[in-house]
Design an enzyme around this catalytic site. Structure first.
Site, PDB file in Angstrom:
ATOM      1  N   ASP A 147       6.726   1.993  -5.122  1.00 33.48           N
ATOM      2  CA  ASP A 147       8.193   2.121  -5.156  1.00 33.48           C
ATOM      3  C   ASP A 147       8.660   1.621  -6.525  1.00 33.48           C
ATOM      4  O   ASP A 147       8.676   0.415  -6.774  1.00 33.48           O
ATOM      5  CB  ASP A 147       8.840   1.272  -4.040  1.00 33.48           C
ATOM      6  CG  ASP A 147       8.616   1.832  -2.633  1.00 33.48           C
ATOM      7  OD1 ASP A 147       9.375   1.483  -1.708  1.00 33.48           O
ATOM      8  OD2 ASP A 147       7.666   2.635  -2.448  1.00 33.48           O
ATOM      9  N   LYS A 210      14.568   7.010  -3.207  1.00 35.82           N
ATOM     10  CA  LYS A 210      14.919   5.842  -2.392  1.00 35.82           C
ATOM     11  C   LYS A 210      16.240   5.292  -2.883  1.00 35.82           C
ATOM     12  O   LYS A 210      16.509   5.287  -4.091  1.00 35.82           O
ATOM     13  CB  LYS A 210      13.797   4.812  -2.532  1.00 35.82           C
ATOM     14  CG  LYS A 210      14.014   3.475  -1.836  1.00 35.82           C
ATOM     15  CD  LYS A 210      12.740   2.626  -1.909  1.00 35.82           C
ATOM     16  CE  LYS A 210      13.024   1.163  -1.575  1.00 35.82           C
ATOM     17  NZ  LYS A 210      11.839   0.311  -1.705  1.00 35.82           N
ATOM     18  N   LYS A 246      14.350   7.771   1.348  1.00 28.93           N
ATOM     19  CA  LYS A 246      14.235   6.449   1.981  1.00 28.93           C
ATOM     20  C   LYS A 246      15.490   5.635   1.696  1.00 28.93           C
ATOM     21  O   LYS A 246      15.665   5.130   0.580  1.00 28.93           O
ATOM     22  CB  LYS A 246      13.003   5.712   1.450  1.00 28.93           C
ATOM     23  CG  LYS A 246      12.871   4.271   1.960  1.00 28.93           C
ATOM     24  CD  LYS A 246      11.577   3.616   1.468  1.00 28.93           C
ATOM     25  CE  LYS A 246      11.572   2.107   1.742  1.00 28.93           C
ATOM     26  NZ  LYS A 246      10.346   1.443   1.249  1.00 28.93           N
TER      27      LYS A 246
END
Lengths: 310, 302, 481
Positions: A147, A210, A246
């Site tokens: 991430d 995300k 996400k």
């Protein structure tokens, strides 16, 4: 040069700007109104049970604290494997890079992914080679997913090309690991910027986009996630791949989680109702989902004493 | 006019039961602190007898109240006019529910008859309702499109000025409650927030009013009420650089001049209306004094 | 994975339906000479028996309104009239769930809409107008405007309670008394409103409700004892009423039909524009006078917008109006369903291309799936005539000037929508569209503070806002308000 089947002749900030600013705008009031209507959906009985289990299976169970230790991570992994009360395991655990080896051991043999933040998370303010080294060390230690954070300073000052190239470089350093690109939507200011940042990340090779690091407020919100779901939908329709979304941070209750699933269902659609394309970045959410699961099964309201602290 | 039950009589020991007496504190940021100075002063009834000790506000309390008012301004001015109107109407509902209590306090403070006190309370509630109904209308009366000579859409809108210091009427008919309500409501209906100095002689209804505000969905800090000496507090508010407007209703002549001069430092909007018969229906000057007019231009073209 | 939503029905038990309802005259519910039934359009079950108001009942109601006007309401200070209206507003808020369920049962609209739109707006209208009752001198119609007297009001079935609020609230705030005739197929929330007037202790005769059919409305409009007529409904009936009032000299306001153009430019925020299109024509099953029933889309983006629209239409949920997840409810009556079916058949016959998402319809009740016609031209009946159902006609344009021309090319002029990110274009379009309400980057937004009404054959007069008071005032005059 092409990525994912799309021609990307971006040689400058200006050419990227022409593309990104040529995308349809987002009317903020209208987007919020749509998110509000979807949030008023009433999900009951069987569909609620289904949604709870789906949400649990989509969680990236997260601990990202300066005070994290191997013990903490082991406890997290134990909870991830067996949330309790017959619930399915979560999708992944999400930790800092230096704890990846502990996590890998903690979820070995279960199919649960190890996601590591990297690139000088959460601020992203470091030299490129430092950030890439951060990524490589996480991947080498066994992370399945990375991430990363985008350079918001560069994005907000219009230096789109460095942002783009950084994502490309990080993706290259990921080897087989999947890349989630954190936009830090709470710093982007407008939904137009969320749309542009989403497209930028997708064009650069993201596997997931995300919303947030979870370290600032606002973190994930329904209108922001709506815009991101529209982006992945349109990207796939344009002949690109299916990219995941996400939302992370600020998702605390079962009610919140179900609202996100409704959003996915009525925006991007069924293919995204799958942990391969939708995750929830959360920590305390799991226990609230479990409490609701227990209530639906037993008919009684539960309490914190019956939910394990991980 | 309906009767008010004689609850006040129960306070005397002769009736048998020892009353639990109220303490009267300041109302700042939605809570009830004592003065940071620790001081209080004696409030006497119209008969000269002891009524209560009220907090004696200091300049630091005034300073804190301005901070609270500024903090509350964003949320209050950002609420829809409809929402503000609803909140103000709710205040009127709670005021009405406490009619007997207020009538009692007004009577004890000012010495008027119970019937007159009830009349003042009724007028205060009605006054509040009158202002509540202005919230979603003042823009229509004070704003509008301007027919400029060119391909431009041009409109003017009233916007709240910010933090308003209000020196409530000090004495004279109606200053215990009706006059107080008549200077507070117009300050906040348009979205500004207020720091209020109550009547020094009749502060107790003001404190009870703040209890009403605290229980009526009024966000903390929108109205802040200080009890004490106008002459001591007012100069600090008049010279405060983060106060945008001031109503000098409660300042006697000479003091009012000094305050107006001090207010000029940051060009506060100064309200100096001739002393009013508070029972008469007010005009809209007390509302418009706190409304800035914003005019926006936008071209019309393909 | 398929994510189906389990049934989520709102309970009916919050409403106590009576077997029969009288007329609300002089503060009481009274009987009349004959009765008729009102049904639920979703299931065709009979909900209740309702009294039909004959000419003698209209007479009684007007007399009660006149007496209340002369003895009580016109002499009452505005401040006190306002307090009654505040009470009514509060009561509506308190009984909001009951009102929402009843409205959905009687009208067929989704509970989400009754609950989130109709009832809150109804309360808001009473709150807004309550505040005007003692401030009429500031409204711009002179220092002491006087009321007109007794007003006769006839309202339609598409927003029964909200249309009642749009009529009754300003009339009362200005000092008039009313006789209201609800639509034949949707009387129940108006009758519950009568109860609310009783709970508010509203002086008897200030509000009177006479249920019935077209003949009842006719008797009311023709009654010599009323000073003003307010009508919302079809242009056809509106024309007839205008003729009657031309002869009788009564003051009149009309809010009639529409065929609004929803104009989408190539730089529109597409996802929100699609929401606006959907909202514009499928909200309330398209039973909206200001519905965006003509989509005028810039040709360069027509395919893209249509594709997004169809994708979005496929997520619309049609079914039980009491289910909280229903988006599209029942058509209000068999008669209306027949009208829609006829016009849709005309669309097919004239060569337009019809599309609807696969949509199973319940067996009982009156239903029509959300439908879109493409390749429509201005000459087609489905582009000219008001369908008043969930049917969208799509036309294209190339330039802003052409959009204006096509949008205005109709005898109607109630509303219009404009979708573009360019502010100056919005204002340029707004200044040229001959419509009483222009929505830019939004649609179907209503507020008691915002004047609503049409140009041309969509009627005259405005409801809501400061402007809406004019219809209920007699101009400058002496005397107290």
């Amino acid at each position: 040069m092409s990525h994912n089947g799309l021609m990307t002749p971006f040689q400058s900030d200006a050419s990227l700007r022409r593309f990104l600013h040529g995308l349809p705008g987002v009317d903020e009031v209208g987007a919020r109104a749509r998110a509000d209507v979807l949030a008023s959906r009433s999900i009951k009985t069987d569909s609620k049970r289904q949604a709870i289990d789906l949400a649990i299976s989509m969680i990236d169970l997260t601990t990202l604290e300066g005070q994290d230790t191997p013990g903490k991570v082991r406890a997290l992994c134990a909870k991830a494997r067996q949330p309790g009360y017959g619930a399915p395991p979560v999708a992944a655990v999400c930790i800092y890079p230096d704890l990846v080896p502990i996590a890998v051991e903690g979820v070995a043999g279960t199919g649960i992914k190890v996601a590591s933040v990297a690139t000088a998370f959460p601020s992203g303010r470091a030299a490129l080679d430092v950030k890439l080294a951060d990524v490589k060390s996480a991947v080498a230690a066994g992370a399945d997913e990375v991430d990363m954070v985008i350079d918001r300073g560069a994005f907000l000052s219009g230096r789109y090309l460095p942002v783009y190239e950084e994502i490309v470089a990080v993706k290259a350093s990921c080897a087989d690991a999947h890349l989630k690109v954190i936009l830090e939507t709470g710093e982007l200011g407008t939904l137009d910027n969320v749309r542009r940042a989403s497209w930028l990340a997708m064009l650069a090779g993201a596997d997931f986009i995300k919303t947030s690091t979870g370290k600032i407020a606002p973190a994930a919100t329904l209108p922001v996630t709506l815009v991101m779901l529209e982006a992945v939908r349109d990207f796939a329709a344009d002949g690109g791949r299916r990219i995941g979304v996400k939302p992370a941070g600020g998702i605390r209750t079962e009610k919140d989680a179900v609202r996100y699933l409704v959003l996915v269902n009525e925006t991007a659609g069924e293919p995204w109702l799958d942990p391969a394309l939708f995750r929830l970045g959360a920590s305390s959410l799991l226990n609230d989902l479990l409490m609701q699961r227990v209530r639906m099964e037993t008919g009684r309201y539960s309490g914190p004493d019956y939910m394990t602290v991980d | 006019m309906s009767e008010v039950s004689e609850v006040s009589e129960v306070a005397s020991p002769e009736a048998g039961r020892i009353a639990v007496r109220k303490t009267y504190k300041l109302y700042i940021g939605g809570v009830f602190p004592r003065s940071e100075s620790g001081r209080s002063y004696v409030v006497q009834g119209s008969d000269g007898g002891f009524l209560a000790n009220a907090a004696l506000a200091s300049r630091k309390d005034a300073r804190d109240a301005v901070v609270a008012a500024r903090k509350a301004f964003g949320g209050w001015s950002g609420a829809t006019a409809y929402n503000r109107g609803q909140v103000l109407y709710r205040v009127a509902e709670v005021l009405e529910g406490r009619r007997a209590q207020f009538a009692d306090e007004v009577r004890q403070a000012t010495g008027v008859s119970l019937a007159q006190a009830c009349g003042e309370v009724d007028a205060a509630v009605d006054r509040w309702v009158w202002y509540a109904g202005w919230s979603d209308k003042i823009a229509q009366v004070r704003g509008g499109a301007n027919p400029v000579a060119g391909p431009y859409f041009n409109f003017s809108l009233p916007e709240p000025t910010g933090v308003v210091a209000v020196l409530g009427p000090q004495d004279g008919a109606g200053s215990a409650l009706l006059g107080l309500v008549s200077v507070i409501a117009p300050a906040i209906v348009g979205g500004s927030t207020a720091v209020v100095v109550a009547s020094e002689k009749y502060p107790l209804p003001a404190v009870t009013l703040s209890e009403v505000l605290a229980t009526s969905d009024v966000p903390g800090g929108v109205v802040n009420i200080l009890t004490g000496r106008v002459a001591e507090i007012a100069p600090w508010l008049a010279s405060h650089m983060d106060v945008n407007a001031i109503d000098l209703a409660g300042a006697p002549g000479a003091l009012a001049d000094d305050l107006a001069v001090a207010a000029a430092e940051n060009l506060k909007r100064v309200v100096r209306l001739p002393s009013a018969d508070w029972t008469a229906e007010p005009g809209i000057e007390r509302m418009t004094a706190y409304l800035e007019t914003k005019t926006v231009w936008h071209p019309m073209g393909v | 994975m398929r994510f189906e939503y389990a049934p989520a029905p709102e309970s009916r038990s919050v409403v106590t339906l009576r077997d029969s309802y009288g007329l609300f005259i002089g503060g009481e519910f009274v009987g009349g000479s004959s009765v008729f039934k009102t049904i639920s359009p979703a299931t065709e079950e009979v909900l209740a028996e309702v009294t039909h108001g004959g000419p003698e009942d209209v007479d009684r109601a007007v007399a009660a309104a006149r007496q209340a006007y002369e003895r009580v309401w016109s002499v009452m200070p505005g401040r006190d009239r306002g307090k009654y209206l505040f009470r009514i507003a509060r009561l509506i808020q308190e009984r909001s769930r009951e009102l929402a369920v009843l409205e959905t049962l009687d009208n067929g609209k989704p509970i989400r809409e009754s609950r989130d739109v109709d009832v809150p707006l109804t309360a808001a209208h009473f709150f807004y107008h309550a505040g005007w009752a003692d401030k009429l001198g500031y409204a711009g119609f002179g220092p002491s405007p006087r009321p007109l007297g007794v007003v006769g009001q006839v309202i339609p079935w598409n927003f029964p309670l909200l249309m009642l609020a749009w009529k009754v609230a300003p009339a009362l705030a200005c000092g008039n008394t009313v006789v209201l005739k609800p639509a034949e197929t949707t009387p129940l929330t108006a009758l519950l409103f009568g109860e609310i007037c009783q709970q508010a202790d509203l002086p008897p005769g200030v509000v009177n409700i006479v249920t019935g059919d077209g003949s009842t409305g006719h008797a009311l409009v023709a009654h010599p004892g009323i000073d003003k007529v307010a009508f919302t409904g079809s242009t056809e009936v509106g024309r007839e009423i205008a003729r009657m009032c031309a002869v009788s000299g009564k003051r009149l306001t009309l809010e009639l039909g529409g065929k609004a153009a929803n104009v989408v430019f190539d730089d529109a925020p597409v996802d929100q524009a699609v929401e606006g299109i959907v909202n514009g024509i499928f909200f309330n099953q398209g039973h909206v006078c200001c519905a965006g029933s003509r989509l005028l889309v810039q040709e360069s983006v027509a395919d893209e917008v249509l594709e997004a629209l169809k994708r979005r239409m496929a997520t619309l949920r049609l079914g039980d109006p009491l289910d909280k997840n229903t988006d599209v409810g029942a058509i209000n009556s068999r008669a209306q369903l027949d009208k829609i079916t006829d016009l849709v058949a005309a669309g097919d016959a004239e060569g337009a291309q019809r599309w609807a998402a696969p949509c199973p319809l319940p067996e009982r009740g009156f239903w029509f799936p959300p439908t879109v016609f493409t390749e429509v031209s201005q000459a087609h009946r489905i582009a000219k005539e008001e369908i008043f159902g969930p049917v969208l006609s799509v036309l294209t344009f190339r330039t802003p000037a052409e959009a204006v021309e096509k949008a205005n090319n109709t005898p109607y002029g109630l509303s219009a929508g404009v979708w573009t990110e360019k502010g100056s274009l919005i204002l340029w379009m707004a200044s040229r569209l001959r419509a009483g309400v222009v929505w830019a980057n939004t649609f179907n937004r209503f507020d008691p503070a915002s004047p609503f009404g049409g140009y041309k054959e969509s009627g005259f007069g405005r409801e809501g806002g400061r402007h809406g008071l004019e219809a209920y005032l007699d101009g400058p005059g002496g005397g107290d308000v």
